[in-house]
Structure formats: structure tokens, C-alpha cells
Design an enzyme around this catalytic site. Structure first.
Site, PDB file in Angstrom:
ATOM      1  N   ALA A  34      41.375  36.014  35.731  1.00 50.73           N
ATOM      2  CA  ALA A  34      41.263  35.345  37.035  1.00 50.73           C
ATOM      3  C   ALA A  34      39.779  35.154  37.367  1.00 50.73           C
ATOM      4  O   ALA A  34      39.034  36.123  37.465  1.00 50.73           O
ATOM      5  CB  ALA A  34      41.929  36.200  38.105  1.00 50.73           C
ATOM      6  N   GLN A  78      41.896  31.009  33.822  1.00 49.17           N
ATOM      7  CA  GLN A  78      42.691  31.077  35.050  1.00 49.17           C
ATOM      8  C   GLN A  78      41.737  30.977  36.238  1.00 49.17           C
ATOM      9  O   GLN A  78      40.853  31.821  36.394  1.00 49.17           O
ATOM     10  CB  GLN A  78      43.461  32.394  35.111  1.00 49.17           C
ATOM     11  CG  GLN A  78      44.413  32.443  36.300  1.00 49.17           C
ATOM     12  CD  GLN A  78      45.115  33.780  36.425  1.00 49.17           C
ATOM     13  OE1 GLN A  78      44.474  34.820  36.465  1.00 49.17           O
ATOM     14  NE2 GLN A  78      46.435  33.754  36.489  1.00 49.17           N
ATOM     15  N   TYR A 160      47.489  36.619  45.942  1.00 48.32           N
ATOM     16  CA  TYR A 160      46.172  36.024  46.191  1.00 48.32           C
ATOM     17  C   TYR A 160      46.356  34.758  47.044  1.00 48.32           C
ATOM     18  O   TYR A 160      47.467  34.462  47.484  1.00 48.32           O
ATOM     19  CB  TYR A 160      45.447  35.784  44.858  1.00 48.32           C
ATOM     20  CG  TYR A 160      45.238  37.097  44.125  1.00 48.32           C
ATOM     21  CD1 TYR A 160      44.557  38.152  44.750  1.00 48.32           C
ATOM     22  CD2 TYR A 160      45.768  37.329  42.866  1.00 48.32           C
ATOM     23  CE1 TYR A 160      44.393  39.382  44.124  1.00 48.32           C
ATOM     24  CE2 TYR A 160      45.613  38.564  42.227  1.00 48.32           C
ATOM     25  CZ  TYR A 160      44.926  39.581  42.869  1.00 48.32           C
ATOM     26  OH  TYR A 160      44.782  40.801  42.259  1.00 48.32           O
ATOM     27  N   ARG A 208      50.282  29.804  37.479  1.00 50.85           N
ATOM     28  CA  ARG A 208      51.034  31.063  37.478  1.00 50.85           C
ATOM     29  C   ARG A 208      51.626  31.212  38.869  1.00 50.85           C
ATOM     30  O   ARG A 208      50.884  31.252  39.859  1.00 50.85           O
ATOM     31  CB  ARG A 208      50.140  32.246  37.111  1.00 50.85           C
ATOM     32  CG  ARG A 208      50.850  33.574  37.287  1.00 50.85           C
ATOM     33  CD  ARG A 208      50.147  34.746  36.636  1.00 50.85           C
ATOM     34  NE  ARG A 208      50.561  34.876  35.244  1.00 50.85           N
ATOM     35  CZ  ARG A 208      50.415  35.992  34.520  1.00 50.85           C
ATOM     36  NH1 ARG A 208      49.837  37.057  35.040  1.00 50.85           N
ATOM     37  NH2 ARG A 208      50.814  36.039  33.266  1.00 50.85           N
ATOM     38  N   LEU A 279      56.023  43.390  30.562  1.00 53.68           N
ATOM     39  CA  LEU A 279      56.653  44.455  29.772  1.00 53.68           C
ATOM     40  C   LEU A 279      57.381  43.919  28.538  1.00 53.68           C
ATOM     41  O   LEU A 279      58.503  44.334  28.252  1.00 53.68           O
ATOM     42  CB  LEU A 279      57.594  45.288  30.644  1.00 53.68           C
ATOM     43  CG  LEU A 279      56.870  46.234  31.630  1.00 53.68           C
ATOM     44  CD1 LEU A 279      57.886  46.964  32.513  1.00 53.68           C
ATOM     45  CD2 LEU A 279      56.006  47.244  30.889  1.00 53.68           C
TER      46      LEU A 279
HETATM   47  C1  LIG Z   1      44.014  45.427  34.016  1.00 55.26           C
HETATM   48  C2  LIG Z   1      44.862  44.237  34.358  1.00 55.26           C
HETATM   49  C3  LIG Z   1      44.258  43.038  34.701  1.00 55.26           C
HETATM   50  C4  LIG Z   1      45.026  41.924  35.037  1.00 55.26           C
HETATM   51  N1  LIG Z   1      44.408  40.755  35.364  1.00 55.26           N
HETATM   52  C5  LIG Z   1      45.148  39.665  35.643  1.00 55.26           C
HETATM   53  C6  LIG Z   1      44.529  38.416  35.926  1.00 55.26           C
HETATM   54  O1  LIG Z   1      43.312  38.279  35.875  1.00 55.26           O
HETATM   55  N2  LIG Z   1      45.338  37.367  36.225  1.00 55.26           N
HETATM   56  C7  LIG Z   1      46.709  37.485  36.245  1.00 55.26           C
HETATM   57  O2  LIG Z   1      47.390  36.502  36.524  1.00 55.26           O
HETATM   58  N3  LIG Z   1      47.307  38.644  35.964  1.00 55.26           N
HETATM   59  C8  LIG Z   1      46.566  39.731  35.664  1.00 55.26           C
HETATM   60  N4  LIG Z   1      47.186  40.900  35.350  1.00 55.26           N
HETATM   61  C9  LIG Z   1      48.671  40.925  35.228  1.00 55.26           C
HETATM   62  C10 LIG Z   1      49.042  40.606  33.791  1.00 55.26           C
HETATM   63  O3  LIG Z   1      48.611  39.295  33.434  1.00 55.26           O
HETATM   64  C11 LIG Z   1      50.544  40.693  33.543  1.00 55.26           C
HETATM   65  O4  LIG Z   1      51.189  39.737  34.337  1.00 55.26           O
HETATM   66  C12 LIG Z   1      51.116  42.077  33.820  1.00 55.26           C
HETATM   67  O5  LIG Z   1      50.253  43.076  33.324  1.00 55.26           O
HETATM   68  C13 LIG Z   1      52.496  42.247  33.172  1.00 55.26           C
HETATM   69  O6  LIG Z   1      52.431  41.953  31.791  1.00 55.26           O
HETATM   70  P1  LIG Z   1      52.315  43.101  30.648  1.00 55.26           P
HETATM   71  O7  LIG Z   1      53.488  44.024  30.826  1.00 55.26           O
HETATM   72  O8  LIG Z   1      52.353  42.333  29.347  1.00 55.26           O
HETATM   73  O9  LIG Z   1      51.020  43.826  30.832  1.00 55.26           O
HETATM   74  C14 LIG Z   1      46.439  42.022  35.026  1.00 55.26           C
HETATM   75  C15 LIG Z   1      47.052  43.226  34.668  1.00 55.26           C
HETATM   76  C16 LIG Z   1      46.284  44.328  34.345  1.00 55.26           C
HETATM   77  C17 LIG Z   1      46.987  45.611  33.943  1.00 55.26           C
END
Ligand SMILES: Cc1cc2nc3c(=O)[nH]c(=O)nc-3n(C[C@H](O)[C@H](O)[C@H](O)COP(=O)(O)O)c2cc1C
Length: 363
Positions: A34, A78, A160, A208, A279
Site C-alpha cells: 500500500a 497498490q 482505509y 482491492r 489463509l
Molecule cells: C504485515 C502485513 C502487511 C500487509 N500489508 C498490506 C498492504 O499493504 N495492502 C493490502 O491490501 N493488504 C495488506 N496486508 C493484508 C494481506 O495482503 C492479506 O490480505 C492478508 O494477510 C491475508 O492473506 P494471507 O493469509 O495470505 O497473509 C498485509 C498483511 C500483513 C500481515
């Protein structure tokens, strides 16, 4: 994924190394975290921003490094505005609201409703504020195009700014940007249309969005579908369906693929190429999602941080060919690893016994 490692919005050497891992990953598409379109749109003072020439120059250099080694992997960015969730400290510093003396700032939102009891209420955006934010998104998108990004995703999820306009829990306006669903999707539609019109047609622009606020009275999957239709009318190329983050007291139920039903519904009803996230960590799960037609892309966040070679291992597990980096060793490494694992414990009887004892102790 947010790295909280920029200085005044400008990427650092951390970003070059962090993203460099994914340049070698052979993922289909990698999204840069982001990235705020104006300074007060950063979540923390250390968030990435694309609102200065210095940041554009530094990010261009990072993207050039990435592209020089990325093979067929594409890189997107993003673009975001944190709205009422801005001005907090980094997660490892507590993620607490920052006052002006600590480098914080006043936040902007749809209405003067704070995210939680700890945070100050945001300043409701007036017509001039809305116009300023649209210009900021367009300016950042033009910078992204000059840098060489292959795709742009607009952040309309996680509470956001744009996501808070969709949610009745955060948006209490009674002008053209609040109330009925057409009004609660207006800002997002206008921003998407302005960005789409400003950049070349061959660069995809998607969003998104949020499948649910996970709270009674909040935005629902029906709202996500309506937003998807509104964005499609403005030339949106893809949707990426996440959820949550709008209010602190959400009742989210976490399990593998917990957001997949939202993506599947949005894909079916809106008909745009749709991404799912959340997940998903097993190659066969990702493949099954695509094969069943629930989504067109699968995004991995934490699994890729844990294992930036995830696509190499997934290709091995699913019997696909990947064009791995040429330098000696890399191309054979995944096969070597699998063969070694299949061969089992070390042959020496003493080492074999020690290995078994260690494995037992670790259980
Ligand atoms: C440390 C961290 C940073 C993240 N930064 C963003 C981000 O910049 N933009 C966004 O849309 N989602 C962000 N997310 C959410 C992830 O993109 C994702 O939607 C969420 O972790 C679930 O997916 P996962 O289970 O594969 O981690 C972030 C998540 C984590 C844990």
C-alpha cells in the site's frame, strides 16, 4: 505488504532486498505494498508514498532492479489512502495513534467518526478535499506509469479511506457521497474513472475491495457486488476481494480460504477477473480454487514472506515447468531439495539415529 521501512514516503535499501526476493520468485504478479498518494494518507510515518519526485526516482530504481531479474513475473503497485486509520506508530512500536509532537497528523474520513475510542475523529472531507484526493490518486498513478509498473491496484479495503466511504459504520454523510449504495460507491467510482482515463489503456487498473465488514450494520457482500458493478462501468480491469478492518470490534471468522465465498460471489455476479486472498498456503488448495472457477487469481501474502520460493515449490508439487533463474544451481535446486527429502534420513547409522532423536524431541 506494508514494510513500514520508508523515510518520508521514499523507499530504502530494505525495499530493494525485500522485493528482490520476489523478483526471483517466479510469481505471476507481485504487488508493491500500500503506497500512499499523499503524506496524510500514510498509515505510519514510515509507510511508502508516491507523492514526491524523490520517491518516484527511488522507486524507479527498485523496480528497474526487480525487472532486470524477474523473467516473466510482472510487478504492480497498490495505491492507497489510509483515511481515518492514518497517523499511527509502526506495529512493532505499538501501532498507537501519534500526536503532532511525535510526527503524527490530523486524519481525513467520510464523517467525524473515529476508528476506535483511542483515536481522534477524522476531519470529514469537503468538496475541495475530495477533489484534492482524486488529483492525488491520478498524480501517483502517472508516477507509477513513469516508473514502469505493469498494473495498478487501488486500495478500497481494510477500512482505509475508500473502504470507509462504503461502510455505513464509518460513512454518515448525507450528501452525494453518503446514504444509499450509489452514493457510498461514488468516491471509489470517480477515483477509478479518473485514474483509468489518465493512464495508458494497456496498463490494467483494478481494486482491492471488501467482501464484508464482519459487523452488524456494516457493509456486506451485496455492497461489494454493487461496488464491483460500479467499478466495472468505469473500466475497472480486475477485482481483488478481501474483507474487514473497518471497525475495531469486528467479528471475523478466520479459517483457510475464509474470504473465498466473497470472491466467488463477486466473480460470478460482476464478471470481472477476480482475485482471492486469505489463509491460502497449499499449492493444491490454490490450484483447486482456480480449477473450480471460484477465482481467477490467488494472492498469497504471509506464505510468500515465509517462503519467497513458494512458486518454485508449488510448480514442483503440481508438476508445472517454471523458467527459473539461469545462474548455475538455481534451476536444479527445487528438484534437488525434493529428491533429498524423498531419500529420507542421512545414511550414516549414527547420524540417522541422531536425526530421529531430534525429530522426536521437536514433536
Ligand atoms: C504485515 C502485513 C502487511 C500487509 N500489508 C498490506 C498492504 O499493504 N495492502 C493490502 O491490501 N493488504 C495488506 N496486508 C493484508 C494481506 O495482503 C492479506 O490480505 C492478508 O494477510 C491475508 O492473506 P494471507 O493469509 O495470505 O497473509 C498485509 C498483511 C500483513 C500481515
Amino acid at each position: 505488504m506494508c514494510q513500514y521501512s520508508a523515510v518520508d514516503g521514499v523507499p530504502t535499501e530494505w525495499h530493494r532486498l525485500h522485493l528482490g526476493q520476489f523478483a526471483l520468485s517466479r510469481a505471476g504478479l507481485v504487488f508493491v505494498e500500500a503506497t500512499a498518494v499523499e503524506a496524510i494518507g500514510r498509515i505510519t510515518p514510515a509507510c511508502l508514498g508516491l507523492y514526491s519526485d524523490e520517491s518516484e526516482r527511488a522507486l524507479k530504481s527498485v523496480v528497474e532492479s526487480f525487472k532486470s531479474q524477474a523473467g516473466a513475473t510482472r510487478i504492480g503497485i497498490q495505491l492507497a489512502h489510509a483515511g481515518r486509520k492514518a497517523s499511527i506508530s509502526r506495529p512493532w512500536e505499538g501501532g498507537r495513534p501519534l500526536g503532532p509532537a511525535e510526527g503524527g497528523w490530523g486524519t481525513a474520513g467520510p464523517s467525524a467518526v473515529p476508528f476506535d475510542a483511542q483515536r481522534p475523529a477524522p476531519q470529514p472531507l469537503d468538496a475541495a478535499g475530495i477533489a484534492r484526493i482524486k488529483v492525488a490518486f491520478v498524480a501517483a498513478a502517472l508516477r507509477a506509469v513513469r516508473i514502469g509498473f505493469d498494473a495498478i491496484e487501488l486500495h478500497m479495503a481494510h477500512g482505509y479511506l475508500m473502504s470507509s466511504f462504503l461502510s455505513p459504520l464509518a460513512n454518515r454523510r448525507n450528501d452525494a457521497y453518503g446514504g444509499g449504495i450509489e452514493n457510498r460507491t461514488r468516491l471509489q467510482s470517480e477515483i477509478l474513472a479518473a485514474v483509468r482515463a489518465a493512464i495508458p489503456a494497456d496498463i490494467p487498473v483494478g481494486a482491492r475491495i471488501s467482501g464484508s465488514d464482519w459487523r452488524e450494520g456494516g457493509a456486506t457482500v451485496e455492497d461489494a457486488v454493487a461496488l464491483g458493478h460500479a467499478l466495472k462501468r468505469q473500466g475497472c480491469d480486475f477485482l481483488d476481494v478481501s474483507s474487514g478492518g473497518v471497525v475495531a470490534d469486528q467479528q471475523m471468522v478466520l479459517r483457510p480460504g475464509y474470504q473465498l465465498p466473497f470472491a466467488s460471489r463477486v466473480k460470478q455476479e460482476v464478471g470481472l477477473p477476480t482475485m482471492t486472498v486469505g489463509l491460502i498456503s497449499r499449492p493444491h488448495s490454490a490450484e483447486a480454487i482456480l480449477a473450480a472457477g471460484h477465482a481467477d487469481f490467488v494472492a498469497l501474502a504471509r506464505a510468500m514472506l515465509d517462503d519467497p520460493r513458494w512458486p518454485w515449490h508449488a510448480a514442483n508439487a503440481l508438476g508445472a515447468d517454471l523458467d527459473l533463474p539461469a545462474p548455475t544451481g538455481y534451476a536444479v535446486a527445487p528438484r534437488w531439495r525434493q529428491n533429498t527429502e524423498e531419500a529420507g534420513a542421512l545414511p550414516d547409522p549414527m547420524l540417522g539415529a541422531a536425526e530421529a532423536a531430534l525429530a522426536k524431541a521437536a514433536q
